[in-house]
Design a protein around this motif. Sequence first.
Motif, PDB file in Angstrom:
ATOM      1  N   LEU A 280       5.820  37.023 -38.225  1.00 45.08           N
ATOM      2  CA  LEU A 280       7.209  37.064 -37.922  1.00 45.08           C
ATOM      3  C   LEU A 280       7.080  35.383 -37.932  1.00 45.08           C
ATOM      4  CD1 LEU A 280       7.673  40.133 -34.889  1.00 45.08           C
ATOM      5  CD2 LEU A 280       8.401  39.776 -37.910  1.00 45.08           C
TER       6      LEU A 280
ATOM      7  N   HIS B 139       4.983  44.555 -28.898  1.00 46.38           N
ATOM      8  CA  HIS B 139       3.917  44.752 -29.356  1.00 46.38           C
ATOM      9  C   HIS B 139       2.717  44.792 -28.209  1.00 46.38           C
ATOM     10  CE1 HIS B 139       0.733  43.346 -32.632  1.00 46.38           C
ATOM     11  NE2 HIS B 139       0.226  44.246 -32.199  1.00 46.38           N
TER      12      HIS B 139
ATOM     13  N   ILE C 200      13.161  46.509 -35.488  1.00 47.22           N
ATOM     14  CA  ILE C 200      13.640  44.582 -35.599  1.00 47.22           C
ATOM     15  C   ILE C 200      12.880  44.482 -36.619  1.00 47.22           C
ATOM     16  CG2 ILE C 200      12.600  42.423 -34.037  1.00 47.22           C
ATOM     17  CD1 ILE C 200      12.903  44.059 -31.746  1.00 47.22           C
ATOM     18  N   GLU C 201      10.662  44.454 -36.969  1.00 51.21           N
ATOM     19  CA  GLU C 201      10.802  44.038 -37.542  1.00 51.21           C
ATOM     20  C   GLU C 201      10.152  44.295 -39.439  1.00 51.21           C
ATOM     21  OE1 GLU C 201       6.547  43.271 -36.519  1.00 51.21           O
ATOM     22  OE2 GLU C 201       7.206  43.164 -33.938  1.00 51.21           O
TER      23      GLU C 201
ATOM     24  N   ALA D  59       9.451  40.566 -29.924  1.00 49.62           N
ATOM     25  CA  ALA D  59       7.996  41.441 -30.727  1.00 49.62           C
ATOM     26  C   ALA D  59       7.562  41.353 -30.373  1.00 49.62           C
ATOM     27  CB  ALA D  59       8.425  40.776 -32.012  1.00 49.62           C
TER      28      ALA D  59
ATOM     29  N   ARG E  29      10.517  48.603 -31.941  1.00 49.29           N
ATOM     30  CA  ARG E  29       9.519  46.972 -33.588  1.00 49.29           C
ATOM     31  C   ARG E  29       9.736  47.932 -34.546  1.00 49.29           C
ATOM     32  NH1 ARG E  29       3.097  47.133 -32.954  1.00 49.29           N
ATOM     33  NH2 ARG E  29       3.199  45.569 -33.772  1.00 49.29           N
TER      34      ARG E  29
ATOM     35  N   HIS F 154       0.584  39.088 -36.061  1.00 51.36           N
ATOM     36  CA  HIS F 154       1.903  40.351 -36.094  1.00 51.36           C
ATOM     37  C   HIS F 154       2.929  38.409 -36.173  1.00 51.36           C
ATOM     38  CE1 HIS F 154       1.851  43.911 -37.591  1.00 51.36           C
ATOM     39  NE2 HIS F 154       0.777  43.732 -36.844  1.00 51.36           N
TER      40      HIS F 154
END
Length: 260
Positions: free
Chosen positions: A191, A207, A140-141, A203, A137, A187
Motif C-alpha cells: 500500500l 489489519h 479500501i484496499e 489500513a 479492508r 501489506h
Amino acid sequence: MEHGDTRGRTTDRPAPASHGDAATPHDDTTRVPGQTRPHDVRGAHPHDETAPRTVRRHSVRGQILHALRTALVGGELVPGQVYSAPVLAERFGVSATPVREAMQQLATEGAVEVVLNRGFRVTERTPRELAELAEVRALIEVPVMLRLARTVPAARWAELRPLAEATATAAARGDRAHYAEADRAFHRAVLSLAGNQQLLLIADDLHRRSQWPLVSAPATRHGELVADAAEHTALLDALVAQDLPVVSSLVREHFTGAQD
C-alpha cells in the motif's frame, strides 16, 4: 489470516510492593521487560559497568505495548478475561505505569475495555465483527491494489518478494505472532506504493484489529497459516502480470480466509 503460557491471567492478586503502581517522582526510568536492576542481583555493585542499563519510560511503554499486542495475537491474553496492570507489570518486570499506559492505548484501539477498579478486559470478538472488518479492508484496499497493478512496474513488485518470503518462513514455523508482524509489513509495503500516508494508517489499524482472536476460537491450523502466506506470493505474481480479476479475488479471499 493470523491468528501459550497463561501466566499473568490471574487478576485478583495484588501487585508486589517492590513494583508499585508508578515510579517515584524522581525516577524517570524503569526496567526493560525481563531485565533486573543492579540491586536485584545479589552482590552487585550499583556502579558496576556490567549492570543492566535502564531506559526511559516512554521506550519501555512502547516495548510493553508491542508485547501486549503480540500476546493478543498469540492468544496469551484471552478474550473476555480481565487483567490488572499490577499483575501484568509483575510478569514483565516493570512498574504498573507503562503497562497501564499501554493498555489505555489498546483500549483506544478497541482491543480491550476498561473495567473500573479491576483492570482491562480483552474484547470478545464475534465472527460478524471480523467479517465486517474484512469487508471494510476490501473496500479500501482492493481499488488501491487494482490501480497499483496498472501503474507499478514489475521491478518494484520484485522488491517485495523478501517480505512475502518472510511471511512464508513464519508460517512454516507455525509462529503466529511473527507471522502477524510479517503479514502487516507485507501489506504496508504494497500500500505504501500508493503514496498515501493516511491510507497506510487506516489500513494498518484495520489489519491489526482483524488479527485479534475470536472468543474461544481455536488456534489457526498450521496448514491454514502456510496457505495464507502463499497468497502473498500469488498476489505479487498477479500484480506483475496486471491480472486485475485475480488481484481482486485474491485480496478479498485473503481478507476473509482468516476468519473461517
